[in-house]
Design an enzyme around this catalytic site. Structure first.
Site, PDB file in Angstrom:
ATOM      1  CD  GLU A 151      -2.900   0.983   2.375  1.00 25.78           C
ATOM      2  OE1 GLU A 151      -3.578  -0.062   2.337  1.00 25.78           O
ATOM      3  OE2 GLU A 151      -3.039   1.864   3.225  1.00 25.78           O
ATOM      4  CE1 TYR A 161     -10.518   9.893  -3.742  1.00 33.46           C
ATOM      5  CE2 TYR A 161     -11.598  10.284  -1.639  1.00 33.46           C
ATOM      6  CZ  TYR A 161     -11.490  10.519  -2.991  1.00 33.46           C
ATOM      7  OH  TYR A 161     -12.363  11.390  -3.604  1.00 33.46           O
TER       8      TYR A 161
HETATM    9  P1  FAD Z   1     -17.856   1.236   7.797  1.00 32.74           P
HETATM   10  O1  FAD Z   1     -17.821  -0.103   7.207  1.00 32.74           O
HETATM   11  O2  FAD Z   1     -18.959   2.160   7.394  1.00 32.74           O
HETATM   12  O3  FAD Z   1     -17.877   1.054   9.389  1.00 32.74           O
HETATM   13  C1  FAD Z   1     -17.663   2.164  10.250  1.00 32.74           C
HETATM   14  C2  FAD Z   1     -18.396   1.929  11.590  1.00 32.74           C
HETATM   15  O4  FAD Z   1     -19.820   1.934  11.368  1.00 32.74           O
HETATM   16  C3  FAD Z   1     -18.093   0.588  12.229  1.00 32.74           C
HETATM   17  O5  FAD Z   1     -18.108   0.794  13.627  1.00 32.74           O
HETATM   18  C4  FAD Z   1     -19.247  -0.311  11.810  1.00 32.74           C
HETATM   19  O6  FAD Z   1     -19.526  -1.335  12.754  1.00 32.74           O
HETATM   20  C5  FAD Z   1     -20.400   0.677  11.729  1.00 32.74           C
HETATM   21  N1  FAD Z   1     -21.365   0.363  10.675  1.00 32.74           N
HETATM   22  C6  FAD Z   1     -21.090  -0.153   9.450  1.00 32.74           C
HETATM   23  N2  FAD Z   1     -22.228  -0.245   8.734  1.00 32.74           N
HETATM   24  C7  FAD Z   1     -23.228   0.227   9.525  1.00 32.74           C
HETATM   25  C8  FAD Z   1     -24.630   0.399   9.341  1.00 32.74           C
HETATM   26  N3  FAD Z   1     -25.215   0.031   8.190  1.00 32.74           N
HETATM   27  N4  FAD Z   1     -25.361   0.942  10.350  1.00 32.74           N
HETATM   28  C9  FAD Z   1     -24.764   1.302  11.518  1.00 32.74           C
HETATM   29  N5  FAD Z   1     -23.424   1.154  11.747  1.00 32.74           N
HETATM   30  C10 FAD Z   1     -22.672   0.632  10.760  1.00 32.74           C
HETATM   31  N6  FAD Z   1      -9.309   6.024   5.524  1.00 32.74           N
HETATM   32  C11 FAD Z   1      -9.146   7.001   4.594  1.00 32.74           C
HETATM   33  O7  FAD Z   1      -9.552   8.142   4.832  1.00 32.74           O
HETATM   34  N7  FAD Z   1      -8.525   6.734   3.388  1.00 32.74           N
HETATM   35  C12 FAD Z   1      -8.055   5.504   3.072  1.00 32.74           C
HETATM   36  O8  FAD Z   1      -7.507   5.313   1.984  1.00 32.74           O
HETATM   37  C13 FAD Z   1      -8.220   4.461   4.031  1.00 32.74           C
HETATM   38  N8  FAD Z   1      -7.787   3.197   3.756  1.00 32.74           N
HETATM   39  C14 FAD Z   1      -8.034   2.189   4.664  1.00 32.74           C
HETATM   40  C15 FAD Z   1      -7.648   0.882   4.345  1.00 32.74           C
HETATM   41  C16 FAD Z   1      -7.876  -0.167   5.243  1.00 32.74           C
HETATM   42  C17 FAD Z   1      -7.468  -1.575   4.866  1.00 32.74           C
HETATM   43  C18 FAD Z   1      -8.485   0.101   6.503  1.00 32.74           C
HETATM   44  C19 FAD Z   1      -8.701  -1.012   7.491  1.00 32.74           C
HETATM   45  C20 FAD Z   1      -8.880   1.408   6.830  1.00 32.74           C
HETATM   46  C21 FAD Z   1      -8.671   2.453   5.923  1.00 32.74           C
HETATM   47  N9  FAD Z   1      -9.063   3.768   6.195  1.00 32.74           N
HETATM   48  C22 FAD Z   1      -8.864   4.762   5.267  1.00 32.74           C
HETATM   49  C23 FAD Z   1      -9.679   4.092   7.492  1.00 32.74           C
HETATM   50  C24 FAD Z   1     -11.225   3.973   7.454  1.00 32.74           C
HETATM   51  O9  FAD Z   1     -11.751   4.955   6.589  1.00 32.74           O
HETATM   52  C25 FAD Z   1     -11.730   4.185   8.871  1.00 32.74           C
HETATM   53  O10 FAD Z   1     -11.327   3.104   9.686  1.00 32.74           O
HETATM   54  C26 FAD Z   1     -13.210   4.471   9.041  1.00 32.74           C
HETATM   55  O11 FAD Z   1     -13.429   4.912  10.385  1.00 32.74           O
HETATM   56  C27 FAD Z   1     -14.146   3.307   8.794  1.00 32.74           C
HETATM   57  O12 FAD Z   1     -14.234   2.989   7.469  1.00 32.74           O
HETATM   58  P2  FAD Z   1     -15.045   1.661   7.003  1.00 32.74           P
HETATM   59  O13 FAD Z   1     -15.071   1.679   5.535  1.00 32.74           O
HETATM   60  O14 FAD Z   1     -14.532   0.478   7.696  1.00 32.74           O
HETATM   61  O15 FAD Z   1     -16.513   2.054   7.579  1.00 32.74           O
END
Ligand code: FAD
Length: 288
Positions: A17, A49
């Site tokens: 990455e 991103y």
């Molecule tokens: P989600 O899947 O939406 O989850 C976030 C929270 O909401 C969790 O607590 C989950 O349990 C809860 N949740 C999920 N769906 C629902 C629902 N339908 N209703 C209620 N609650 C729900 N950040 C950046 O800004 N840029 C990047 O490029 C980036 N790359 C990453 C790459 C990896 C491999 C990882 C692990 C993280 C990365 N992050 C990045 C960080 C990420 O954006 C954060 O961890 C963020 O807080 C959560 O993103 P997510 O897509 O997991 O969110």
């Protein structure tokens, strides 16, 4: 090439990455970093991103550059601090440039702002559904072996993860972890929920002491005593800390592969020398 195909067809994959530049004037340097890492023959390279205060402006361009070196690229895309129009624009650019893989993320909620924005995104699942409608992309999602910091508990987090996968995730990548047992336990729990897509293990080579503090504050990671003693002993000696961090990450990866968890994603953080040292350590274990 789609990452889902790579994960299906290869027993062992090691991917890397990188992050994009903040300014256009830095693009050439960052493209050189991408080239150095591409030369190591990782299975694919992902580009973040707007992570941790960075920019989102050059992710598509860096992903395009990665593809041009013959290594499949994943472009990360976040939604929570974006408008639907902006997301549509980026998806269109990815399509135009033939970038087939997107890591679809919510993104961190910025402090000092009213969220969610009206009519905008709340969770990654909304973005995943939207990308699915927009074309034939391979979609990845994030997952958290120690639970997402905002989740009430692991069970709730896994229920939402299952919904996210059912919405169209082809694979997941974990948040970094420093104790493989946390990952193994997570795999069992995910499988028990019916989550059956590949879950690539995110490994962060920690090569300086300040990175440890940052990693813990960002993710709430549990850091094993063995790892903390390395930081205590070598934290003030940059060369020794780097060597120890590379060795620790290598050992984690060898243990994962030996135990059948063979898809590894190295958070190489634009450090081709660190990625190269790890790849060198694995030269008879991983062949591209
Ligand atoms: P989600 O899947 O939406 O989850 C976030 C929270 O909401 C969790 O607590 C989950 O349990 C809860 N949740 C999920 N769906 C629902 C629902 N339908 N209703 C209620 N609650 C729900 N950040 C950046 O800004 N840029 C990047 O490029 C980036 N790359 C990453 C790459 C990896 C491999 C990882 C692990 C993280 C990365 N992050 C990045 C960080 C990420 O954006 C954060 O961890 C963020 O807080 C959560 O993103 P997510 O897509 O997991 O969110």
């Amino acid at each position: 090439m789609k990452v889902s195909e790579i994960l299906k067809n290869k027993d062992v994959t090691i991917s890397c990455e990188i992050f994009p530049p903040k300014k256009g004037s830095q693009l050439d340097n960052y493209k050189s970093v991408a080239e150095e890492i591409a030369k190591l023959n990782p299975a694919y390279i992902s580009c973040t991103y707007g992570a941790t205060g960075g920019t989102s402006d050059y992710t598509v361009e860096i992903a395009d550059t990665i593809n041009s070196f013959g290594v499949p690229a994943i472009a990360h895309l976040t939604c929570v601090s974006s408008t639907r129009e902006k997301v549509q624009t980026v998806i269109g650019e990815l399509k135009d440039r033939g970038i087939e893989n997107i890591l679809a993320l919510r993104g961190d909620i910025p402090e000092n702002a009213d969220f969610p924005l009206p009519n905008q995104y709340h969770h990654a699942i909304e973005l995943i559904r939207e990308i699915k409608e927009e074309g034939d992309f391979c979609i990845g999602g994030a997952c958290y072996p120690e639970g997402h910091p905002e989740a009430a508990n692991m069970d709730e987090d896994l229920n939402y993860l299952k919904e996210k996968v059912d919405a169209g995730c082809d694979f997941l990548t974990t948040q970094m972890f420093f104790d493989n047992n946390i990952y193994y336990r997570f795999l069992y729990k995910a499988l028990a929920k019916g989550i059956d897509v590949p879950i690539t293990a995110g490994i962060m080579p920690v090569t300086n002491a300040s990175q440890v503090k940052r990693a813990i504050s960002l993710t709430g990671n549990l850091v094993p005593a063995k790892f903390l003693s390395i930081v205590d002993r070598f934290g003030d000696d940059p060369a020794a800390m780097k060597q120890a961090g590379i060795a620790y990450a290598t050992e984690q990866i060898i243990d994962l592969i030996a135990n059948g968890a063979s898809h590894i994603h190295i958070y190489s953080m634009n450090k081709p020398d660190v990625a190269a040292a790890i790849m060198h350590n694995l030269s008879h274990i991983y062949t591209a």
